[in-house]
Design a protein around this motif. Structure first.
Motif, PDB file in Angstrom:
ATOM      1  N   GLU A 249       0.726  -1.152  -0.144  1.00 53.29           N
ATOM      2  CA  GLU A 249       0.134   0.004  -0.029  1.00 53.29           C
ATOM      3  C   GLU A 249       0.748   1.166  -0.137  1.00 53.29           C
ATOM      4  O   GLU A 249       0.462   2.218  -0.216  1.00 53.29           O
ATOM      5  CB  GLU A 249      -0.908  -0.132   1.267  1.00 53.29           C
ATOM      6  N   GLN A 250       2.164   1.082   0.023  1.00 53.12           N
ATOM      7  CA  GLN A 250       2.957   2.297   0.129  1.00 53.12           C
ATOM      8  C   GLN A 250       4.154   2.233  -0.522  1.00 53.12           C
ATOM      9  O   GLN A 250       4.569   1.095  -0.838  1.00 53.12           O
ATOM     10  CB  GLN A 250       3.476   2.697   1.742  1.00 53.12           C
ATOM     11  N   ALA A 251       4.681   3.247  -1.223  1.00 49.14           N
ATOM     12  CA  ALA A 251       5.868   3.028  -2.013  1.00 49.14           C
ATOM     13  C   ALA A 251       7.010   2.811  -1.120  1.00 49.14           C
ATOM     14  O   ALA A 251       7.278   3.005   0.018  1.00 49.14           O
ATOM     15  CB  ALA A 251       6.087   4.614  -2.606  1.00 49.14           C
ATOM     16  N   THR A 252       7.983   1.980  -1.674  1.00 51.34           N
ATOM     17  CA  THR A 252       9.111   1.615  -1.164  1.00 51.34           C
ATOM     18  C   THR A 252      10.480   1.539  -1.869  1.00 51.34           C
ATOM     19  O   THR A 252      10.385   2.273  -3.160  1.00 51.34           O
ATOM     20  CB  THR A 252       8.991   0.102  -0.591  1.00 51.34           C
ATOM     21  N   LEU A 253      11.566   0.872  -1.384  1.00 54.01           N
ATOM     22  CA  LEU A 253      12.768   0.941  -2.423  1.00 54.01           C
ATOM     23  C   LEU A 253      12.476   0.394  -3.456  1.00 54.01           C
ATOM     24  O   LEU A 253      12.998   0.568  -4.709  1.00 54.01           O
ATOM     25  CB  LEU A 253      13.794   0.190  -1.560  1.00 54.01           C
ATOM     26  N   ALA A 254      11.309  -0.527  -3.716  1.00 49.30           N
ATOM     27  CA  ALA A 254      10.912  -1.218  -4.870  1.00 49.30           C
ATOM     28  C   ALA A 254      10.714  -0.317  -5.880  1.00 49.30           C
ATOM     29  O   ALA A 254      11.209  -0.259  -7.172  1.00 49.30           O
ATOM     30  CB  ALA A 254       9.875  -2.226  -4.706  1.00 49.30           C
ATOM     31  N   GLU A 255       9.888   0.589  -5.596  1.00 50.37           N
ATOM     32  CA  GLU A 255       9.493   1.842  -6.735  1.00 50.37           C
ATOM     33  C   GLU A 255      10.751   2.514  -7.104  1.00 50.37           C
ATOM     34  O   GLU A 255      10.954   2.670  -8.217  1.00 50.37           O
ATOM     35  CB  GLU A 255       8.625   2.787  -5.870  1.00 50.37           C
ATOM     36  N   VAL A 256      11.668   2.910  -6.222  1.00 46.42           N
ATOM     37  CA  VAL A 256      12.796   3.740  -6.694  1.00 46.42           C
ATOM     38  C   VAL A 256      13.961   2.794  -7.378  1.00 46.42           C
ATOM     39  O   VAL A 256      14.488   3.596  -8.337  1.00 46.42           O
ATOM     40  CB  VAL A 256      13.719   3.988  -5.317  1.00 46.42           C
ATOM     41  N   SER A 257      13.941   1.518  -7.016  1.00 53.06           N
ATOM     42  CA  SER A 257      14.673   0.878  -7.851  1.00 53.06           C
ATOM     43  C   SER A 257      14.417   0.445  -9.287  1.00 53.06           C
ATOM     44  O   SER A 257      15.064   0.297 -10.359  1.00 53.06           O
ATOM     45  CB  SER A 257      14.757  -0.566  -7.142  1.00 53.06           C
ATOM     46  N   LEU A 258      12.997   0.242  -9.482  1.00 56.61           N
ATOM     47  CA  LEU A 258      12.348  -0.132 -10.878  1.00 56.61           C
ATOM     48  C   LEU A 258      11.967   1.186 -11.686  1.00 56.61           C
ATOM     49  O   LEU A 258      11.704   1.062 -12.839  1.00 56.61           O
ATOM     50  CB  LEU A 258      11.419  -0.922 -10.642  1.00 56.61           C
ATOM     51  N   TYR A 259      11.749   2.308 -10.892  1.00 60.84           N
ATOM     52  CA  TYR A 259      11.165   3.337 -11.749  1.00 60.84           C
ATOM     53  C   TYR A 259      11.914   3.852 -13.043  1.00 60.84           C
ATOM     54  O   TYR A 259      11.109   3.771 -14.144  1.00 60.84           O
ATOM     55  CB  TYR A 259      10.801   4.531 -10.773  1.00 60.84           C
ATOM     56  N   SER A 260      13.080   3.939 -12.760  1.00 56.12           N
ATOM     57  CA  SER A 260      13.859   4.838 -13.807  1.00 56.12           C
ATOM     58  C   SER A 260      13.861   4.127 -15.264  1.00 56.12           C
ATOM     59  O   SER A 260      13.441   4.740 -16.209  1.00 56.12           O
ATOM     60  CB  SER A 260      15.297   5.135 -13.400  1.00 56.12           C
ATOM     61  N   TYR A 261      14.124   2.866 -15.092  1.00 52.54           N
ATOM     62  CA  TYR A 261      14.259   1.952 -16.267  1.00 52.54           C
ATOM     63  C   TYR A 261      12.762   1.651 -16.753  1.00 52.54           C
ATOM     64  O   TYR A 261      12.825   1.383 -18.338  1.00 52.54           O
ATOM     65  CB  TYR A 261      15.175   0.699 -16.194  1.00 52.54           C
ATOM     66  N   ILE A 262      11.797   1.502 -16.221  1.00 53.85           N
ATOM     67  CA  ILE A 262      10.464   1.302 -16.587  1.00 53.85           C
ATOM     68  C   ILE A 262       9.941   2.642 -17.289  1.00 53.85           C
ATOM     69  O   ILE A 262       9.287   2.635 -18.419  1.00 53.85           O
ATOM     70  CB  ILE A 262       9.584   0.807 -15.596  1.00 53.85           C
ATOM     71  N   ALA A 263      10.366   3.849 -16.519  1.00 54.51           N
ATOM     72  CA  ALA A 263       9.698   5.041 -17.003  1.00 54.51           C
ATOM     73  C   ALA A 263      10.366   5.368 -18.590  1.00 54.51           C
ATOM     74  O   ALA A 263       9.808   6.014 -19.322  1.00 54.51           O
ATOM     75  CB  ALA A 263       9.904   6.299 -16.053  1.00 54.51           C
ATOM     76  N   HIS A 264      11.561   4.939 -18.623  1.00 51.85           N
ATOM     77  CA  HIS A 264      12.302   5.370 -19.817  1.00 51.85           C
ATOM     78  C   HIS A 264      12.393   4.235 -20.823  1.00 51.85           C
ATOM     79  O   HIS A 264      13.163   4.287 -21.635  1.00 51.85           O
ATOM     80  CB  HIS A 264      13.825   5.852 -19.536  1.00 51.85           C
ATOM     81  N   ALA A 265      11.651   3.117 -20.617  1.00 55.76           N
ATOM     82  CA  ALA A 265      11.688   2.177 -21.546  1.00 55.76           C
ATOM     83  C   ALA A 265      11.376   2.481 -22.913  1.00 55.76           C
ATOM     84  O   ALA A 265      11.962   2.125 -23.870  1.00 55.76           O
ATOM     85  CB  ALA A 265      10.651   0.914 -20.955  1.00 55.76           C
ATOM     86  N   PRO A 266      10.212   3.371 -23.114  1.00 54.46           N
ATOM     87  CA  PRO A 266      10.069   3.483 -24.457  1.00 54.46           C
ATOM     88  C   PRO A 266      11.333   4.304 -25.266  1.00 54.46           C
ATOM     89  O   PRO A 266      11.283   4.277 -26.536  1.00 54.46           O
ATOM     90  CB  PRO A 266       9.277   5.021 -24.299  1.00 54.46           C
ATOM     91  N   GLU A 267      12.252   5.044 -24.555  1.00 62.18           N
ATOM     92  CA  GLU A 267      13.605   5.332 -25.283  1.00 62.18           C
ATOM     93  C   GLU A 267      14.296   4.044 -25.749  1.00 62.18           C
ATOM     94  O   GLU A 267      15.063   4.145 -26.696  1.00 62.18           O
ATOM     95  CB  GLU A 267      14.572   6.129 -24.248  1.00 62.18           C
TER      96      GLU A 267
END
Length: 207
Positions: free
Chosen positions: A153-171
């Motif tokens: 239910e809350q953001a954790t290190l999991a979000e911090v670790s996966l965010y960058s490369y998922i958000a920029h996957a379209p690149e």
């Protein structure tokens, strides 16, 4: 806090963005020292004295030297985060560790490498990397159907670790259009207090 924390980084590295994001979410300031990877600055002293594996990022927290982005995330959270991003509950910790492993394994070996092809001209065949990224994103999207964040239910290190490369996957030509739950998850992360984006390159698809 003064800029006693130093981060050796490359500005377009998702691994490095993890650390910049974590520091910002924690309200910590830092000095960012750009390492010229194209010139091989990471493969010679004095950088090798900081990280013998010749990789960015490297954290220097008042003389405490750490490499590996996920290890740095855990250190920063344990030292400065008071359990907010890695709760003491053993089951939640296990869930977070699972996603850190996904970031270091399946994500790094698919979407991240596909992005390396377009952004850094890495000599990989993009087709299997893109296919593997879509297989991973199907799993992540299904996981997010009934919960807002990866470990609950809350953001954790999991979000911090996966965010960058998922958000920029379209690149890397990995479209996020088929994954509505991932796209909603990205927006939830981007709405967090202290969120900072990674620089966008003009390659690949448009998110």
């Amino acid at each position: 806090m003064s800029n006693a924390i130093k981060v050796y980084r490359h500005a377009l590295s998702g691994h490095c963005h993890r650390i910049e994001l974590m520091l910002s979410l924690l309200g910590l300031s830092a000095s960012f020292i750009d390492v010229d990877l194209a010139a091989g600055e990471h493969k010679v002293p004095p950088f090798l004295n900081l990280n013998a594996f010749a990789q960015v990022p490297v954290l220097d927290d008042q003389g405490v030297i750490l490499a590996d982005s996920n290890a740095i995330l855990v250190y920063l959270e344990r030292r400065y985060g008071a359990g907010r991003w890695l709760p003491d509950d053993p089951l939640i910790q296990a869930h977070v560790q699972r996603w850190l492993s996904v970031a270091a394994g399946p994500l790094a070996n698919s979407a991240m490498k596909a992005r390396l092809v377009t952004v850094f001209n890495a000599p990989f065949d993009p087709k299997p990397l893109i296919a593997d990224a879509h297989e991973l994103f199907k799993i992540v999207d299904a996981h997010l159907v009934n919960q807002p964040f990866l470990a609950g239910e809350q953001a954790t290190l999991a979000e911090v670790s996966l965010y960058s490369y998922i958000a920029h996957a379209p690149e890397g030509n990995v479209s996020l259009e088929p994954y509505p739950h991932i796209r909603d998850w990205l927006q939830r992360i981007e709405s967090l207090d202290g969120f900072v984006p990674m620089g966008v390159t003009k390659v690949g698809l448009v998110r």
